[in-house]
Design a protein around this motif. Structure first.
Motif, PDB file in Angstrom:
ATOM      1  N   PHE A 191      21.304 -42.674  52.324  1.00  0.00           N
ATOM      2  CA  PHE A 191      21.913 -41.385  51.723  1.00  0.00           C
ATOM      3  C   PHE A 191      21.714 -40.336  52.928  1.00  0.00           C
ATOM      4  O   PHE A 191      20.896 -40.328  53.877  1.00  0.00           O
ATOM      5  CB  PHE A 191      20.961 -41.296  50.713  1.00  0.00           C
ATOM      6  CG  PHE A 191      21.074 -42.032  49.422  1.00  0.00           C
ATOM      7  CD1 PHE A 191      22.421 -42.165  48.727  1.00  0.00           C
ATOM      8  CD2 PHE A 191      20.117 -42.809  49.100  1.00  0.00           C
ATOM      9  CE1 PHE A 191      22.512 -42.805  47.789  1.00  0.00           C
ATOM     10  CE2 PHE A 191      20.165 -43.522  48.032  1.00  0.00           C
ATOM     11  CZ  PHE A 191      21.526 -43.955  47.376  1.00  0.00           C
ATOM     12  N   ASN A 192      22.414 -39.216  52.690  1.00  0.00           N
ATOM     13  CA  ASN A 192      22.269 -38.139  53.454  1.00  0.00           C
ATOM     14  C   ASN A 192      20.928 -37.442  53.123  1.00  0.00           C
ATOM     15  O   ASN A 192      20.637 -37.267  52.006  1.00  0.00           O
ATOM     16  CB  ASN A 192      23.303 -37.060  53.074  1.00  0.00           C
ATOM     17  CG  ASN A 192      23.079 -35.721  53.788  1.00  0.00           C
ATOM     18  OD1 ASN A 192      22.162 -35.097  53.568  1.00  0.00           O
ATOM     19  ND2 ASN A 192      24.286 -35.356  54.254  1.00  0.00           N
ATOM     20  N   LYS A 193      19.934 -37.438  54.461  1.00  0.00           N
ATOM     21  CA  LYS A 193      18.644 -37.038  53.980  1.00  0.00           C
ATOM     22  C   LYS A 193      18.351 -35.657  53.346  1.00  0.00           C
ATOM     23  O   LYS A 193      17.441 -35.524  52.528  1.00  0.00           O
ATOM     24  CB  LYS A 193      17.599 -37.177  55.619  1.00  0.00           C
ATOM     25  CG  LYS A 193      16.422 -36.918  55.209  1.00  0.00           C
ATOM     26  CD  LYS A 193      15.752 -37.064  56.762  1.00  0.00           C
ATOM     27  CE  LYS A 193      15.406 -38.398  57.035  1.00  0.00           C
ATOM     28  NZ  LYS A 193      14.518 -38.552  58.143  1.00  0.00           N
ATOM     29  N   ARG A 194      19.091 -34.776  53.977  1.00  0.00           N
ATOM     30  CA  ARG A 194      19.193 -33.313  53.346  1.00  0.00           C
ATOM     31  C   ARG A 194      19.431 -33.481  51.762  1.00  0.00           C
ATOM     32  O   ARG A 194      18.663 -32.759  50.935  1.00  0.00           O
ATOM     33  CB  ARG A 194      19.876 -32.584  54.067  1.00  0.00           C
ATOM     34  CG  ARG A 194      19.778 -31.109  53.560  1.00  0.00           C
ATOM     35  CD  ARG A 194      18.560 -30.400  53.950  1.00  0.00           C
ATOM     36  NE  ARG A 194      18.361 -30.247  55.137  1.00  0.00           N
ATOM     37  CZ  ARG A 194      17.254 -29.838  55.675  1.00  0.00           C
ATOM     38  NH1 ARG A 194      16.113 -29.337  54.940  1.00  0.00           N
ATOM     39  NH2 ARG A 194      16.782 -29.926  57.081  1.00  0.00           N
ATOM     40  N   GLN A 195      20.396 -34.132  51.156  1.00  0.00           N
ATOM     41  CA  GLN A 195      20.592 -34.141  49.970  1.00  0.00           C
ATOM     42  C   GLN A 195      19.448 -35.003  49.158  1.00  0.00           C
ATOM     43  O   GLN A 195      19.101 -34.739  48.209  1.00  0.00           O
ATOM     44  CB  GLN A 195      21.959 -34.797  49.833  1.00  0.00           C
ATOM     45  CG  GLN A 195      23.207 -33.932  50.188  1.00  0.00           C
ATOM     46  CD  GLN A 195      24.500 -34.548  49.862  1.00  0.00           C
ATOM     47  OE1 GLN A 195      24.602 -35.730  49.577  1.00  0.00           O
ATOM     48  NE2 GLN A 195      25.654 -33.934  50.167  1.00  0.00           N
ATOM     49  N   TYR A 196      19.190 -35.882  49.905  1.00  0.00           N
ATOM     50  CA  TYR A 196      18.049 -36.831  49.331  1.00  0.00           C
ATOM     51  C   TYR A 196      16.753 -35.727  48.846  1.00  0.00           C
ATOM     52  O   TYR A 196      16.142 -36.057  47.847  1.00  0.00           O
ATOM     53  CB  TYR A 196      17.652 -38.037  50.162  1.00  0.00           C
ATOM     54  CG  TYR A 196      16.664 -38.936  49.721  1.00  0.00           C
ATOM     55  CD1 TYR A 196      16.811 -39.806  48.789  1.00  0.00           C
ATOM     56  CD2 TYR A 196      15.243 -38.756  49.995  1.00  0.00           C
ATOM     57  CE1 TYR A 196      15.871 -40.626  48.397  1.00  0.00           C
ATOM     58  CE2 TYR A 196      14.361 -39.659  49.701  1.00  0.00           C
ATOM     59  CZ  TYR A 196      14.682 -40.581  48.903  1.00  0.00           C
ATOM     60  OH  TYR A 196      13.612 -41.761  48.442  1.00  0.00           O
ATOM     61  N   TRP A 197      16.473 -35.085  50.183  1.00  0.00           N
ATOM     62  CA  TRP A 197      15.261 -34.323  49.824  1.00  0.00           C
ATOM     63  C   TRP A 197      15.404 -33.161  48.414  1.00  0.00           C
ATOM     64  O   TRP A 197      14.215 -32.885  47.904  1.00  0.00           O
ATOM     65  CB  TRP A 197      15.003 -33.484  50.869  1.00  0.00           C
ATOM     66  CG  TRP A 197      14.375 -34.157  52.247  1.00  0.00           C
ATOM     67  CD1 TRP A 197      13.730 -35.551  51.943  1.00  0.00           C
ATOM     68  CD2 TRP A 197      14.395 -33.988  53.620  1.00  0.00           C
ATOM     69  NE1 TRP A 197      13.194 -35.941  53.147  1.00  0.00           N
ATOM     70  CE2 TRP A 197      13.517 -35.039  54.229  1.00  0.00           C
ATOM     71  CE3 TRP A 197      14.786 -33.150  54.234  1.00  0.00           C
ATOM     72  CZ2 TRP A 197      13.377 -35.179  55.519  1.00  0.00           C
ATOM     73  CZ3 TRP A 197      14.755 -33.273  55.731  1.00  0.00           C
ATOM     74  CH2 TRP A 197      13.858 -33.951  56.306  1.00  0.00           C
ATOM     75  N   ASP A 198      16.582 -33.085  48.528  1.00  0.00           N
ATOM     76  CA  ASP A 198      16.856 -31.893  47.426  1.00  0.00           C
ATOM     77  C   ASP A 198      16.468 -32.516  46.066  1.00  0.00           C
ATOM     78  O   ASP A 198      16.581 -31.873  44.963  1.00  0.00           O
ATOM     79  CB  ASP A 198      18.272 -31.467  47.293  1.00  0.00           C
ATOM     80  CG  ASP A 198      18.649 -30.514  48.559  1.00  0.00           C
ATOM     81  OD1 ASP A 198      17.820 -29.900  48.852  1.00  0.00           O
ATOM     82  OD2 ASP A 198      19.897 -30.277  48.928  1.00  0.00           O
ATOM     83  N   LYS A 199      16.676 -34.006  45.770  1.00  0.00           N
ATOM     84  CA  LYS A 199      16.305 -34.344  44.578  1.00  0.00           C
ATOM     85  C   LYS A 199      14.890 -34.855  44.377  1.00  0.00           C
ATOM     86  O   LYS A 199      14.536 -35.421  43.231  1.00  0.00           O
ATOM     87  CB  LYS A 199      16.982 -35.897  44.468  1.00  0.00           C
ATOM     88  CG  LYS A 199      18.517 -35.997  45.036  1.00  0.00           C
ATOM     89  CD  LYS A 199      19.462 -34.924  43.984  1.00  0.00           C
ATOM     90  CE  LYS A 199      20.913 -34.912  44.281  1.00  0.00           C
ATOM     91  NZ  LYS A 199      21.426 -34.113  43.383  1.00  0.00           N
TER      92      LYS A 199
END
Length: 375
Positions: A191-199
């Protein structure tokens, strides 16, 4: 990141920034002042000594000038040498983290990786191993479990058992050496790490609050929903704090950049940090010792409302106070980096094991405290 950078850019160009620079300049000016005073005192001593020896006819008048100039040149050279040495040491210390950063493996850019899911049914650890660089011992060894959607999970164990390491692996602050962490069967590293962190909304033990406006601290944005923030703080039992002190969301936390900032206690800062994680509306809420700085009444209130606080969220939290685990759907017991037990509070108390051992030790302490209070 953009919000913080913009805030500090505006700060340094404002009147407040100018005042801070003035204070900093005054503090830095103290150092050369002390150096000059010491140097002048030493010069007076040298002159007195040379004139005294000339008066006693131990040296000639011409030699007085030679000796004074020589000694002053020697002292100035020593001072310069010490100063340069200090600068070299200071620059070396400043360069160390940059050199370590340059040696780190480059990660994927934000554009790469799969789009993080809008929702998930389960998060799975599949035979995960992890150890810190330069260490021989595994921090986590062969850990496997599943966290289901909207499930509340507690991690318990003694200090150094691997609890904080486990949640940092979930957050992808570390990556496992062996094994896979999956969301609905997909390796999280894809997964895209930045998007993953947003979750993920997380509160770690070593959290910090910036000295910004309260609304910005909770939202981490310029624009925020004050009504939503007020509702969250109310669930955390801070509505009395807001009304009693007349706190508004445009007031700064602490007095670093404001003359009328809000000075807050450790328990209050911890509640604000929890509010910040909840406000994010993340799919997964992670709390590392979320009530460590709270008094027993505040702690009991938060856990009483925990079902509402974690509504529509999966939640993982670490707690050393095992009675808080009663509200959890599943408890993982870690010991020396290994998962030794898992189940509900009632299930784990039925069998002799690490959880019952920890529970009995805490029950004994509580009983002894109450007995001493009665005496």
């Amino acid at each position: 990141k953009n919000y913080l950078c913009g805030f500090f850019d505006n700060l340094w160009t404002s009147s407040i920034g100018y005042t801070l620079w003035q204070k900093l300049g005054k503090e830095k000016a103290k150092i050369p002042c002390v150096t000059v005073v010491c140097n002048e005192v030493l010069n007076i001593f040298i002159y007195a000594l040379a004139i005294g020896k000339a008066y006693a006819k131990e040296i000639s008048i011409g030699n007085v000038v030679v000796y004074i100039n020589s000694i002053q040149s020697f002292i100035q050279s020593i001072v310069a040498l010490v100063g340069v040495g200090g600068e070299i040491i200071g620059h070396g210390a400043l360069m160390k983290p940059f050199l370590e950063l340059l040696d780190m493996k480059e990660e994927l850019t934000e554009e790469k990786g799969r789009i993080a899911p809008l929702d998930f049914q389960k998060l799975t650890f599949d035979h995960v191993y992890f150890r810190y660089p330069g260490q021989e011992q595994w921090a986590l060894k062969d850990v496997s479990f599943t966290l289901k959607k909207n499930q509340r999970m507690a991690l318990v164990g003694e200090n150094g058992a691997g609890k904080s390491t486990l949640i940092k692996l979930i957050c992808r602050l570390y990556e496992p050496n062996r094994g896979v962490i999956k969301i609905d069967g997909i390796d999280v590293q894809k997964f895209n790490k930045r998007q993953y962190w947003d979750k993920i909304g997380a509160v770690f033990q070593d959290f910090s609050l910036p000295a910004l406006e309260l609304g910005n601290v909770i939202s981490c944005k310029n624009n925020f929903d004050e009504q939503k923030q007020r509702a969250i703080l109310q669930k955390l039992g801070m509505d009395t704090w807001l009304s009693k002190l007349g706190v508004t969301f445009d007031r700064c936390v602490y007095n670093d950049f404001s003359d009328n900032g809000i000075e807050i206690s450790g328990g209050e800062s911890q509640k604000i940090a929890i509010a910040r994680a909840i406000y994010k509306d993340a799919l997964l809420l992670i709390l590392d010792e979320p009530t460590a700085a709270l008094d027993p009444i505040s702690e009991a209130s938060i856990y009483r409302d925990f079902h509402e606080i974690c509504k529509d969220k999966s939640c993982v939290f670490i707690s050393h106070r095992l009675y808080s685990c009663k509200i959890c759907d599943v408890i993982l017991v870690l010991d020396n980096g290994q998962l030794v037990q898992q189940g509900t509070h009632e299930e784990l108390l039925r069998y002799a094991g690490k959880y019952k051992e920890l529970w009995d030790s805490q029950v004994g302490l509580y009983s002894e405290t109450k007995r001493n209070e009665k005496e």
